[in-house]
Design a protein around this motif. Structure first.
Motif, mmCIF file in Angstrom:
data_model
loop_
_atom_site.group_PDB
_atom_site.id
_atom_site.type_symbol
_atom_site.label_atom_id
_atom_site.label_comp_id
_atom_site.label_asym_id
_atom_site.label_seq_id
_atom_site.Cartn_x
_atom_site.Cartn_y
_atom_site.Cartn_z
ATOM 1 N N PRO A 117 -10.636 10.272 6.269
ATOM 2 C CA PRO A 117 -12.248 10.088 6.224
ATOM 3 C C PRO A 117 -12.231 9.203 4.596
ATOM 4 C CG PRO A 117 -11.718 12.414 7.183
ATOM 5 C CD PRO A 117 -10.537 11.092 7.640
ATOM 6 N N GLY A 118 -10.639 9.638 3.801
ATOM 7 C CA GLY A 118 -11.542 9.124 2.723
ATOM 8 C C GLY A 118 -11.115 7.707 1.869
ATOM 9 N N LEU A 119 -11.364 7.449 3.536
ATOM 10 C CA LEU A 119 -10.532 5.137 3.314
ATOM 11 C C LEU A 119 -12.244 5.148 3.280
ATOM 12 C CD1 LEU A 119 -7.345 4.379 3.819
ATOM 13 C CD2 LEU A 119 -8.263 4.553 2.009
ATOM 14 N N VAL A 152 -10.223 -1.092 8.145
ATOM 15 C CA VAL A 152 -11.498 -0.210 7.088
ATOM 16 C C VAL A 152 -11.520 -1.152 6.335
ATOM 17 C CG1 VAL A 152 -11.551 2.090 6.274
ATOM 18 C CG2 VAL A 152 -10.868 2.027 8.110
ATOM 19 N N LEU A 153 -10.189 -1.138 5.240
ATOM 20 C CA LEU A 153 -10.080 -2.053 4.114
ATOM 21 C C LEU A 153 -10.318 -3.214 4.621
ATOM 22 C CD1 LEU A 153 -7.039 0.229 2.810
ATOM 23 C CD2 LEU A 153 -9.531 0.314 2.711
ATOM 24 N N GLU A 154 -11.499 -4.252 3.851
ATOM 25 C CA GLU A 154 -12.120 -5.299 4.081
ATOM 26 C C GLU A 154 -11.367 -6.099 2.942
ATOM 27 O OE1 GLU A 154 -13.410 -6.634 5.373
ATOM 28 O OE2 GLU A 154 -15.344 -5.621 6.729
ATOM 29 N N PRO A 155 -10.951 -7.588 2.428
ATOM 30 C CA PRO A 155 -11.407 -8.305 3.792
ATOM 31 C C PRO A 155 -10.890 -7.798 5.310
ATOM 32 C CG PRO A 155 -10.788 -9.788 1.883
ATOM 33 C CD PRO A 155 -10.193 -8.304 1.524
ATOM 34 N N GLY A 156 -9.858 -7.802 5.333
ATOM 35 C CA GLY A 156 -8.662 -7.879 6.081
ATOM 36 C C GLY A 156 -9.694 -7.123 7.722
ATOM 37 N N ALA A 157 -10.519 -5.806 7.270
ATOM 38 C CA ALA A 157 -10.862 -5.222 8.359
ATOM 39 C C ALA A 157 -11.474 -5.891 9.180
ATOM 40 C CB ALA A 157 -12.035 -4.122 7.879
ATOM 41 N N THR A 158 -12.328 -7.155 9.069
ATOM 42 C CA THR A 158 -13.392 -8.023 9.727
ATOM 43 C C THR A 158 -12.020 -9.041 10.188
ATOM 44 O OG1 THR A 158 -14.850 -7.714 8.095
ATOM 45 C CG2 THR A 158 -15.000 -9.607 9.609
ATOM 46 N N THR A 187 0.677 -1.212 -0.127
ATOM 47 C CA THR A 187 -0.005 0.064 -0.019
ATOM 48 C C THR A 187 0.766 1.214 0.009
ATOM 49 O OG1 THR A 187 -1.856 -1.443 0.605
ATOM 50 C CG2 THR A 187 -1.121 1.017 1.322
ATOM 51 N N LEU A 188 0.424 2.626 -0.699
ATOM 52 C CA LEU A 188 1.579 3.560 -0.424
ATOM 53 C C LEU A 188 0.044 4.705 0.248
ATOM 54 C CD1 LEU A 188 2.617 3.823 -4.500
ATOM 55 C CD2 LEU A 188 3.450 2.987 -2.517
ATOM 56 N N ALA A 189 0.553 5.322 0.418
ATOM 57 C CA ALA A 189 0.156 6.628 1.269
ATOM 58 C C ALA A 189 0.475 8.200 0.522
ATOM 59 C CB ALA A 189 0.314 6.598 2.307
ATOM 60 N N VAL A 190 -0.096 8.932 0.002
ATOM 61 C CA VAL A 190 0.783 10.116 -0.588
ATOM 62 C C VAL A 190 0.832 11.352 0.739
ATOM 63 C CG1 VAL A 190 0.827 12.118 -2.436
ATOM 64 C CG2 VAL A 190 0.667 9.688 -2.580
ATOM 65 N N ALA A 191 1.630 11.626 1.514
ATOM 66 C CA ALA A 191 1.608 12.437 2.180
ATOM 67 C C ALA A 191 1.481 14.096 1.244
ATOM 68 C CB ALA A 191 1.999 12.651 3.628
ATOM 69 N N THR A 192 0.466 14.608 2.228
ATOM 70 C CA THR A 192 0.911 16.108 2.248
ATOM 71 C C THR A 192 0.383 17.529 3.581
ATOM 72 O OG1 THR A 192 -1.084 16.358 0.266
ATOM 73 C CG2 THR A 192 -0.800 18.435 0.809
ATOM 74 N N VAL A 193 1.651 17.613 3.328
ATOM 75 C CA VAL A 193 2.364 18.084 4.371
ATOM 76 C C VAL A 193 2.160 19.741 4.682
ATOM 77 C CG1 VAL A 193 4.225 18.980 6.234
ATOM 78 C CG2 VAL A 193 4.257 16.842 4.951
ATOM 79 N N PHE A 241 -4.332 7.513 -0.565
ATOM 80 C CA PHE A 241 -4.157 6.037 -0.431
ATOM 81 C C PHE A 241 -3.945 5.471 -1.990
ATOM 82 C CE2 PHE A 241 -5.138 8.021 3.826
ATOM 83 C CZ PHE A 241 -3.913 6.599 4.190
ATOM 84 N N TYR A 242 -3.403 4.295 -1.931
ATOM 85 C CA TYR A 242 -2.947 3.558 -2.545
ATOM 86 C C TYR A 242 -3.391 2.580 -2.259
ATOM 87 C CZ TYR A 242 -2.426 8.034 -5.770
ATOM 88 O OH TYR A 242 -2.646 9.086 -6.632
ATOM 89 N N VAL A 243 -4.267 1.715 -2.425
ATOM 90 C CA VAL A 243 -4.709 0.581 -1.294
ATOM 91 C C VAL A 243 -5.645 -0.323 -2.693
ATOM 92 C CG1 VAL A 243 -5.361 1.637 0.667
ATOM 93 C CG2 VAL A 243 -6.830 1.465 -0.902
#
Length: 308
Positions: free
Chosen positions: A159-161, A129-135, A82-88, A98-100
């Motif tokens: 919130p975006g996820l 948040v992200l299924e199926p792993g969240a369960t 997974t990639l997360a692009v941060a804006t500071v 996120f790229y999930v």
């Protein structure tokens, strides 16, 4: 042993202003940062997740090993990381996109058992948040708590996820009977729309609310409310600050023999202020450095919290 369960990912951090600024990869993910911080503080720690076999995945595991974190409970997959692009922002705060889709950590499954000697399990962020792993993570939380293991939750809202906020809020409330310690930011609390008293009534022994540079407050089931100020520091960015608070709280509770609902409930005002002060100082050190670089134990030696 403290087990941290959740995602490990790569933060892509801009090295300048503007949409086309160069991006530098950094090892991250809320649970991952918590595990690294616990290892640096000296707590026996294991990481429970599903990590890609790609080069990013190998780098993530290498850092855990270097920090002394046990990785025997990490599942592996051929899917990408997974990639997360941060804006500071100018004040150092970070916002992520996120790229999930199709990534390895989403396919986490419930392990057959936790590592021997597990005293606490920490959960949070994208993994719930992200299924199926969240369960699967939710099932692990409920099972661990039912067996008397101390459970910590940091929802760390992104919130975006979350496609259905109302459904997530209902699910969050359903987790609370299986949570021993709830830690969340003021922003999380506003988004969730609840109050510490409501959350305490649902199950946790204590709720810790972080207020950025203004410090931390704990609310206890017995009606206690104790606060400490933030530690003043020149902020580079806030990446990993909340995760460092998680680790410092768990480390401090373990040092006091309080990794149980009864143990946390037995802490008094002085205990909580000392523990919160320790967490505030650890987070301040993280904020003084670029990226999620939590402190080592020796960087906090001899430090005493400020008077409230």
């Amino acid at each position: 042993m403290i087990v941290v369960a959740g995602e490990a990912l790569i933060d892509l951090v801009p090295q300048g202003a503007g949409a086309l600024a160069a991006l530098t990869p950094a090892l991250g993910g809320g649970p991952y940062n918590t595990a690294v911080a616990l290892g640096r503080l000296g707590s026996p720690t294991a990481f429970c997740s599903r990590v890609s076999r790609d080069a990013f995945g190998e780098a993530l595991l290498d850092r855990l090993r270097e920090t002394g974190v046990v990785v025997s409970s990490v599942q592996r997959g051929d899917e990408p990381t997974t990639l997360a692009v941060a804006t500071v922002a100018a004040d150092g705060s970070a916002v992520y996109s996120f790229y999930v889709e199709g990534t390895a950590d989403r396919l986490f499954t419930v392990p057959a058992a936790l590592p021997a000697g597990t005293r606490a399990v920490s959960f949070g962020t994208c993994s719930l948040v992200l299924e199926p792993g969240a369960t699967a993570y939710e099932e692990l939380m409920r099972t661990a708590h039912a067996r008397g293991v101390f459970t910590a939750l940091d929802p760390n809202i992104r919130p975006g996820l979350i496609p259905d906020p109302d459904a997530y809020r209902a699910r969050f409330l359903n987790w609370l009977p299986s949570v021993s310690l709830l830690k969340l930011s003021e922003e999380d609390a506003r988004w969730l729309g609840g109050t510490p008293s409501r959350w305490l009534a649902a199950g946790p022994a204590a709720v810790v609310v972080t207020r950025g540079g203004d410090g931390l407050t704990v609310f206890t089931r017995e009606g206690g409310e104790y606060s400490v100020p933030g530690e003043r520091v020149e902020v580079v960015d806030t990446i990993g600050a909340g995760d460092t608070v998680n680790a410092a709280l768990l480390h401090g509770l373990a040092a006091r023999g309080a990794l149980s609902g009864q143990g946390a409930a037995a802490l008094g005002a002085d205990d909580w202020r000392e523990l919160l002060g320790f967490a505030a100082r650890a987070a301040a050190i993280t904020c003084s450095r670029a990226g999620a670089e939590p402190p080592y134990a020796h960087e906090l030696d001899g430090w005493a919290p400020s008077e409230v």
